[in-house]
Every structure is written in C-alpha cells, then in structure tokens.
Design a protein around this motif. Structure first.
Motif, short mmCIF file in Angstrom:
data_model
loop_
_atom_site.label_atom_id
_atom_site.label_comp_id
_atom_site.label_asym_id
_atom_site.label_seq_id
_atom_site.Cartn_x
_atom_site.Cartn_y
_atom_site.Cartn_z
N ALA A 1 0.83 -1.20 0.00
CA ALA A 1 0.00 0.00 0.00
C ALA A 1 0.86 1.26 0.00
CB ALA A 1 -0.92 -0.01 1.22
N ASN A 2 1.96 1.24 0.76
CA ASN A 2 2.85 2.40 0.78
C ASN A 2 3.49 2.64 -0.57
OD1 ASN A 2 2.35 2.97 3.44
ND2 ASN A 2 4.15 1.92 4.23
N ARG A 3 3.85 1.56 -1.27
CA ARG A 3 4.43 1.73 -2.61
C ARG A 3 3.44 2.43 -3.54
NH1 ARG A 3 7.59 -3.97 -4.06
NH2 ARG A 3 9.26 -3.73 -2.54
N TYR A 4 2.18 2.04 -3.43
CA TYR A 4 1.16 2.68 -4.26
C TYR A 4 1.05 4.17 -3.93
CZ TYR A 4 -3.50 4.24 -5.55
OH TYR A 4 -4.55 4.96 -6.03
N TYR A 5 1.01 4.49 -2.63
CA TYR A 5 0.89 5.89 -2.23
C TYR A 5 2.10 6.70 -2.69
CZ TYR A 5 1.05 10.01 0.75
OH TYR A 5 1.16 11.29 1.19
N LEU A 6 3.31 6.16 -2.47
CA LEU A 6 4.52 6.87 -2.85
C LEU A 6 4.56 7.09 -4.35
CD1 LEU A 6 7.01 4.98 -0.55
CD2 LEU A 6 6.44 7.40 -0.38
N ASN A 7 4.15 6.07 -5.11
CA ASN A 7 4.16 6.22 -6.55
C ASN A 7 3.20 7.31 -7.00
OD1 ASN A 7 4.27 5.42 -9.46
ND2 ASN A 7 2.16 4.85 -8.99
N ARG A 8 2.03 7.36 -6.38
CA ARG A 8 1.01 8.28 -6.85
C ARG A 8 1.31 9.73 -6.50
NH1 ARG A 8 -5.45 7.42 -7.09
NH2 ARG A 8 -5.91 9.37 -8.15
N PHE A 9 1.83 9.97 -5.31
CA PHE A 9 1.94 11.34 -4.83
C PHE A 9 3.37 11.86 -4.70
CE2 PHE A 9 -2.10 9.78 -3.05
CZ PHE A 9 -2.94 10.67 -3.67
N LYS A 10 4.36 11.01 -4.61
CA LYS A 10 5.70 11.47 -4.28
C LYS A 10 6.73 11.27 -5.38
CE LYS A 10 4.32 12.40 -0.06
NZ LYS A 10 4.15 13.79 0.40
N ASP A 11 6.56 10.23 -6.20
CA ASP A 11 7.64 9.82 -7.08
C ASP A 11 7.99 10.84 -8.15
OD1 ASP A 11 7.92 7.57 -5.66
OD2 ASP A 11 7.25 6.18 -7.20
N ALA A 12 7.06 11.69 -8.55
CA ALA A 12 7.35 12.69 -9.59
C ALA A 12 8.47 13.63 -9.12
CB ALA A 12 6.10 13.48 -9.94
N TYR A 13 8.44 14.02 -7.85
CA TYR A 13 9.47 14.92 -7.34
C TYR A 13 10.80 14.19 -7.16
CZ TYR A 13 5.36 17.72 -6.33
OH TYR A 13 4.19 18.42 -6.44
N ARG A 14 10.74 12.98 -6.61
CA ARG A 14 11.98 12.21 -6.44
C ARG A 14 12.62 11.94 -7.80
NH1 ARG A 14 13.78 8.66 -2.42
NH2 ARG A 14 12.79 10.19 -1.06
N GLN A 15 11.80 11.62 -8.80
CA GLN A 15 12.34 11.37 -10.14
C GLN A 15 12.97 12.63 -10.71
OE1 GLN A 15 12.30 8.23 -11.89
NE2 GLN A 15 13.84 9.46 -12.94
N ALA A 16 12.35 13.77 -10.49
CA ALA A 16 12.90 15.02 -10.99
C ALA A 16 14.26 15.31 -10.36
CB ALA A 16 11.94 16.17 -10.71
N VAL A 17 14.39 15.08 -9.06
CA VAL A 17 15.66 15.33 -8.37
C VAL A 17 16.74 14.39 -8.91
CG1 VAL A 17 16.84 15.16 -6.15
CG2 VAL A 17 14.62 16.28 -6.29
N ILE A 18 16.40 13.11 -9.10
CA ILE A 18 17.38 12.15 -9.64
C ILE A 18 17.81 12.57 -11.04
CG2 ILE A 18 17.67 9.77 -10.42
CD1 ILE A 18 15.81 8.94 -8.12
N ASP A 19 16.86 12.95 -11.88
CA ASP A 19 17.20 13.38 -13.24
C ASP A 19 18.12 14.58 -13.22
OD1 ASP A 19 15.71 11.36 -14.36
OD2 ASP A 19 13.95 12.59 -14.77
N LEU A 20 17.84 15.55 -12.37
CA LEU A 20 18.67 16.75 -12.31
C LEU A 20 20.08 16.43 -11.82
CD1 LEU A 20 15.93 19.09 -10.83
CD2 LEU A 20 17.03 19.39 -13.05
N MET A 21 20.20 15.50 -10.89
CA MET A 21 21.52 15.10 -10.41
C MET A 21 22.33 14.40 -11.50
SD MET A 21 20.50 13.68 -6.63
CE MET A 21 22.12 13.03 -6.29
N GLN A 22 21.63 13.74 -12.45
CA GLN A 22 22.31 13.00 -13.50
C GLN A 22 22.38 13.76 -14.82
OE1 GLN A 22 23.88 10.41 -12.61
NE2 GLN A 22 22.93 10.38 -10.57
N GLY A 23 21.91 15.02 -14.82
CA GLY A 23 21.96 15.82 -16.04
C GLY A 23 20.94 15.43 -17.07
N VAL A 24 19.85 14.80 -16.64
CA VAL A 24 18.78 14.39 -17.56
C VAL A 24 17.69 15.45 -17.54
CG1 VAL A 24 17.05 12.62 -18.07
CG2 VAL A 24 19.28 11.96 -17.15
N PRO A 25 17.26 15.95 -18.70
CA PRO A 25 16.19 16.96 -18.70
C PRO A 25 14.92 16.44 -18.04
CG PRO A 25 17.21 16.77 -20.88
CD PRO A 25 17.73 15.64 -20.06
#
Length: 781
Positions: free
Chosen positions: A545-569
């Motif tokens: 259930a937590n994975r579902y919640y994290l995916n729905r509400f949180k992962d967009a920001y975490r993904q953005a931070v990871i992309d920025l750290m790796q130089g990915v637009p």
C-alpha cells in the motif's frame, strides 16, 4: 576540510589546495590554498567531510552546493580500506546573502574557545532552514508587483518540495557510500585485471556507478591533479561488512551476550574456529535511474531501469574471493501507468522496433561480463506473461551463444509462501553455477576468474530477485569456503553464520527496494530468517500500500531530483504537478475528514464487538454492497463494513436509518474461493464503478459470493485501486494460513448470489457467550 563563505565564492580548503565555487553560476575551480588571501572577507562556517557536487533544481531556481556533513564508518576491507556511508548532507544556496547555519562541526582553528551554539536543525520539514527566500518580499508591495510576488512564492514552495526530496534521498535511504582509497564502483575482478591500479581513484572508476559524476563535471573536465584531488566518487547502493566465525559447537543459534553478562577472560575459540570476512556490495547504475513506475524497461542508449550489480566479497587470510550478479529491468520497451494500485504492464514498441536496443543492451553487457545467464522470474501466466513472452522472443532473435536463458515461475513454484522451493532452482542450475566459477585473488595475483554472470529479473527486480540472488550467492559461498578449507566438505554453513548472512542479504534487498520503490522489500522476512511468517506477510501488505501511495503522490518529485543530479532533462511540468497536488490534498482533506472519523469509529466499535479474542484484526473498510438482488428500484446503496482477521472476514451491514450495524456474516478464509474485480454489472450504459466479487463456499457448496464496491469521494475515480488493495490484503492473509487465492480481473456477470440462510444479528459482546456458534437468524441474503 574547512568551508569558507566569501563575497563571491564558497571556498573549501584542505591542506595546500582549495576548491572555489562561484556564487553566480556555480563554476568549480581548483586553486592553491594561499589564494584564500585574495577572497573578499572569507568567514569560516565549519568543517565538511567532502563535496558531492552542485545541482540546479529547476531552470528558474539558483544553484546549490552539496557537501557531506557527517559520515559513518561501515567497515574496513583488506589492506585497511575504510568504507563510509553518507549520513547527513549540507545543501548551500549559492545565492544566499548571509552566512548560512549549516550544522557543521566547528573548526578549532577559527572557532577556538567558541562553544557550538544551538543550531537550527537541518531537516526536510524545516522550511526556514531549507530556503530563506528566493526574493525578499515586503508587506507593502505595490499592486503591479503582486503577480511577480505570487510567482516567487510558487517558486519557493516548489524549491522547498524538491529540497525535501533531495534531503530524504540522501538522509532517509541510507544508500550513498564512498571510500577515499578503495574503488567501490569496480568488482575485485575488474580491479585486478584493468591495469589502472596506478591511476588516481576517480580515473579508475566504472562510469556506470559513479553516481555524482555529472555534479562534478567541472572538475572532471579540468583533467588535472589539483582538480582531481577534490573528486570523490560516490555510489548509491548498499554495503555491509561482517566477520563470521565457523563454529559447529555452539549450543544455541540465538545465543547472544547481554549487557548484564559479566566480562570473562578471552578464550581461544577464535584460534580454534576459522573466521572470515564477508561483504555484500551493491552498486546502482546512474543510467536510466529513477523510481519504479517512472523508469521501466530499456531506453535508446541500451540502458535499463533498476540496474544493480551486487558483489559478494569473501576474505580469508590473504585470499580474496568475489562473486558478481546483476539485476535489471526486462530490456524491452514497456511501462505501467503508475496511477493504479497494480497497473497492467504493456508493451510500448513492437518486436522489430525493440530489437536494436535489446541488442545494444546485451552487446554492452557481454563486452563487460563475456557471458550471461538470464534468469527470468516473471509469471508465465496472467498479466506478467506479456513481458516474459516479449523477453524470450528478443533472446531468440538475438541468437547469441553467450546468452543462456532460464525461466523460473517464482509464484507458481513457491505458492503458499513455500519460498524454500527456490532450492529447486539452485539444484537445477548447480552445474551452471560451478562452471561460472568466481574471482580468486591472493598476494601473487589472480588465481581464477568468474566466467560470466547471472542477470536476474522479475517485474520490479526487487523482491523475488533478491530471494533468488541470496540463494545462489549462498551456494557459491559454501563452495568457496570448502575450497579454502574453512568448512568441512560435507557440512553446510553453521546456522549462526547462516543467520547473519541472511540478514545481510535481507538488508541489501531492503535498501535496493527503498531506492526504487520507496519501501523495504517484500518477502524480506524469508530472506532474513528462512521462514515466511504472518508478521512478514502483514508487513508486506503495508509496504504494498505504501508503494502505491509513494508512486502516486511522491515519485514525480523524487524522479525530478534524480534526473537533475544525472543531467537528464526533466520532462514533467513540476509547477503543474505541484499545483495539482496541493489542490488535490486540500479537497481530499476537506471532504474526507468527517467521513473518515465516522468510519474509523465504526470499525473500532464493531471490530471489538464482532471479533473474538482469539482472532487478530488485520484491516477494515467501508464499502457498498452492490449485489443485484439487494439493490432496489431506487438503487439505494447498501453500506457494509468489511472486517478482516487472521482467519476470517466479516461483512457487517450498516442501517443508516438507525445509524448502526444490525446484522453480519462471518466467513472463514478457508472457504474463500477466488476474488474477481471488474466493472460493475449493469443492464444499460457504461459501468461507472469497479466491483469486487468474493466467491466463497457454504457447507461445501459453491455459488455464493459478495459483490462490493468502494466508496469514492472523487467523481473521476472508479474505486478499483481501493479494491485491489483490499484483495491483496485478503490474498496475503490467506497465504499466511498456508494456501493461496486467485485475484482475477474480468468483466463481472450480472447475477445474484445464492440465498444464504445464516446472517447473524448484532448483540452486545457481553451477551454473546459464544457468538460464533449461537446466532440470531434475521433474514435471507
């Protein structure tokens, strides 16, 4: 190293060299330490452990400098190589005008005699520390500037949100490691055969696992010794180092010394019993990095999601033995739309279009590892079949003699939580394991090499993958220890050693899972203890259930931070996501508060009333019974409470006219046959809601079921996600009883359940001497 803040730069100084970071554009340059005299009014802020790099969280936002504020020693590898974990970071806004309070350790040279003042705690929840302001906003702003002020406030909120994720990624995941003398990015075999031993550490690294490479690009481009002194390669992954004693005479597997036990004279047990060092080192690739539903499959550079190389490292006397395995997403173009509880996987490109990138991935892999055994753990039936079939077709099209393809339907073979059946797999591939061998190095050089690797995958490359990797690694370790004479030829590893070994691999699985899915691994209790227990099953339900919640509400920001750290637009509109999230959260809180309080109270009351003391409460939900035989001409909803215990489920009917539950059914989970989820059966028009149909047996006969749907508060939702969560809880609770149940997604037929004669009336608990054997008949279903 000392950190100084000057008018135009931040300056790190160590020995006779210094690193200058421009506060205008974040440019990094290496200079002699004596140049500090040229800086404008430098102020010492304290001591840092090292530099991670620089990052700009959005094109509209300023640059930030990332430093290691605290570290912890994980262990020491042979030859005195110390391995550290990053435990706290400092994030410095280059645009800040005033000296920053970064919670750094005070420098004795510049703060001699000064007591460390009480600091503002640097945490993701402290917005005052994370960001002073992007623009100083005064209360008497003129009307023409109001729009700009609002925009600046939105930027501040977005930056704070991204900084939250940056801090959590480094400080909550416990997944970033480094060494100043040992190359954590390369296996023992690559280090021993690369011919790069004389080069500086940062020039020896495997680029795949140099996590902060992009953030240090300025220094790498300098290609000089002064800049190279500041380059500290950091990996994301997992490291644990332990020393084990091979003692077959221990009386109890669980014996541990307690603090109250008095100290005794040392014995010679360690001289009698062999001891060895074991380490598990996992390194996550920086290519196609990200979160579970944001990164799947392969990309056009041949990189796959959740690619992790795991090395098991053993050292005995002067002998070092290493065995490497990898995991990675199925290398085809596929995805899962992540806004569902358990999204159905889909192929995004056809066979012909996928083939060049599949070939590119494995050509890169074979160049590094020479041979690969592809161990595919996805289900051979059901929703996962489409991915497994696509994988096999691509392997056949690639037609390479250096690839060996093996399938093992994990869920089929381990049905009913019998994960010990994984030994069926290790027994079947034992010849392959022995032929692959391992890397063996002593003081004279390389004795033998590992010939190829296992590349293991399931859908997420998390839970099933970790169980199987641990099982294979155990087989290899026992063979290695027998070769070295540490273990007798005919005996397994002592149980106490094995338990600690299991904990290491379970910790490894949890760490990789947190990095990719946001929670600890499922099935971790089996990896940790060798047994599947009810507590582990229930923990898996919570983590799902937590994975579902994290995916729905949180992962967009975490993904953005990871992309920025790796130089990915960053391709997603973060401002739009941020605004929608805030609007959704506000509406959700307003509409749900009173309703949730009522439901919570009802569940609490009737849990105590209905469940006997011998049963444990596992969950409860407010639902709507939509069995066609119960719905009247006005389609009035019949509200029910579904309560789940460790061995039964209860359907309690709520009468809103008298505001209470007046009848219920108790059904054993042993009698639950199957669960179907699909569109609500209707005569006309498109179904608006999804339904869950619980099929059960009554007195040995079939044909009985409950048809339920979720209570939705958003008109755009059909309730399917909630029903899938409930079905998963029912399934894993039944697994804990030693059996399994199918959860089927299909179009539901419009039919009524057979009449059921036994519905029990609600009475006070005090009046029910044996409420589950004596009941009041109040009507037919």
């Amino acid at each position: 190293m000392e950190l100084f803040q000057a008018k135009d730069q931040y300056i790190l100084q160590s020995g006779d060299t210094a690193l200058w970071c421009s506060r205008q554009d974040g440019a990094l340059t290496a200079r002699p330490a004596t140049d500090l005299l040229l800086a404008w009014n430098p102020i010492c802020l304290g001591l840092a452990e090292g530099i991670i790099g620089k990052v700009q969280l959005h094109a509209d936002l300023p640059w930030w400098l990332l430093l290691i504020r605290q570290k912890s020693l994980i262990g020491v590898l042979p030859d005195g190589h110390e391995i550290y974990k990053v435990t706290k970071i400092a994030v410095i806004p280059l645009s800040a005008a005033e000296p920053q309070d970064l919670e750094l350790e005070l420098c004795k040279k510049h703060h001699f005699g000064i007591n460390k003042p009480e600091k503002i705690t640097q945490s993701p929840d402290d917005s005052k520390f994370l960001i002073k302001t992007l623009t100083q906003i005064k209360s008497n702003v003129s009307a023409p500037n109001k729009k700009k002020v609002k925009e600046n406030k939105e930027k501040e909120k977005l930056e704070r949100r991204l900084l939250d994720e940056l801090f959590k990624m480094f400080m909550d995941s416990d997944s970033f490691y480094y060494s100043r003398t040992y190359d954590l990015t390369n296996s023992v075999q690559r280090q021993s055969t690369s011919g790069k031993s004389g080069l500086p550490l940062w020039k020896r690294v495997d680029e795949r696992f140099f996590w902060n490479r992009y953030m240090l690009e300025d220094l790498i481009q300098l290609q000089d010794q002064h800049g190279g002194n500041w380059i500290l390669p950091i990996i994301q992954g997992f490291v644990q180092i332990e020393e084990l004693v091979v003692n077959y005479n221990e009386s109890s597997d669980d014996e541990k010394s307690s603090p109250e036990t008095p100290l005794q004279e040392p014995t010679c047990v360690d001289d009698v019993h062999p001891r060895f060092m074991v380490a598990v080192i996992s390194r996550r690739s920086r290519h196609r990095a990200g979160m579970r539903y944001k990164r799947r499959g392969v990309d056009k550079n041949g990189h796959v999601a959740n690619y992790v190389e795991t090395e098991q490292f053993i050292h005995v006397h002067n002998h070092t033995l290493s065995f490497v395995q990898t995991r990675g997403s199925v290398p085809v173009f596929w995805s899962q739309v992540g806004y569902r509880y358990n999204p159905r996987p889909r192929l995004d490109k056809g066979e012909t279009e996928t083939n060049p990138y599949f070939c590119l991935h494995f050509n890169q892999e074979l160049e590094i590892y020479k041979k690969q055994v592809l161990l595919n753990l996805v289900d051979q039936t059901g929703r996962e079949k489409v991915i497994g079939d696509a994988y096999l077709k691509q392997v056949l099209m690639f037609n390479c003699p250096n690839l060996t393809y093996v399938t093992f339907d994990f869920h089929e073979h381990c049905r009913g939580m019998k994960f010990e059946n994984v030994q069926t797999l290790t027994d079947a591939i034992s010849d392959i394991i022995m032929d692959m061998r391992w890397c063996w190095v002593d003081q004279a050089g390389v004795i033998c090499k590992q010939e190829g690797i296992f590349r293991i995958n399931c859908m997420d490359c998390l839970d099933r993958t970790n169980v199987v990797q641990a099982a294979i690694a155990r087989v290899v370790m026992e063979q290695q220890l027998k070769k070295l004479g540490v273990m007798p030829p005919e005996q397994p590893l002592p149980m106490k050693c094995y338990r600690l070994y299991q904990v290491m691999w379970a910790n490894n699985g949890d760490s990789i899972s947190r990095q990719y899915a946001g929670t600890a691994a499922l099935k971790g209790d089996f990896t940790r203890t060798g047994e599947r227990k009810l507590a582990g099953v229930m923990k898996d339900g919570v983590n799902s259930a937590n994975r579902y919640y994290l995916n729905r509400f949180k992962d967009a920001y975490r993904q953005a931070v990871i992309d920025l750290m790796q130089g990915v637009p960053v391709t997603e509109d973060l401002y739009s996501i941020f605004t929608k999230e805030k609007e959704h959260e506000a509406l959700h809180r307003q509409s749900q508060r009173n309703h949730q309080e009522l439901i919570s109270q009802l569940l609490q009351n009737y849990m105590q009333m209905l469940l006997p003391d011998t049963e444990k409460f596992h969950g409860g939900w407010a639902l709507i019974d939509c069995d066609p035989s119960l719905i009247d001409a006005t389609h009035k909803d019949v509200e029910v409470l579904l309560l789940l215990s460790n061995c039964a489920y209860y359907v309690a009917y709520y009468d809103d006219e008298v505001d209470k539950v007046n009848q219920y059914q108790r059904l054993s989970l042993d009698d639950l046959d199957k669960i179907e989820i699909g569109p609500e059966p209707t005569f006309f028009g498109k179904p608006k809601f999804s339904c869950m149909r619980l099929h059960y047996k009554y007195k040995g006969n079939s044909g009985y079921f409950h048809t339920l749907r979720a209570v939705t508060r958003n008109p755009d939702e059909d309730g399917k996600d909630t029903l899938l969560c409930i079905a998963e809880m029912l399934r894993i609770t039944k697994q804990a009883m030693g059996s399994d149940i199918a959860v089927i997604e299909k179009k539901l037929e419009r039919k009524s359940s057979k009449p059921h004669e036994e519905i029990m009336g609600i009475r006070s608990k005090e009046s029910q001497t044996n409420k589950h054997r004596k009941f009041t008949q109040v009507g037919n279903l």
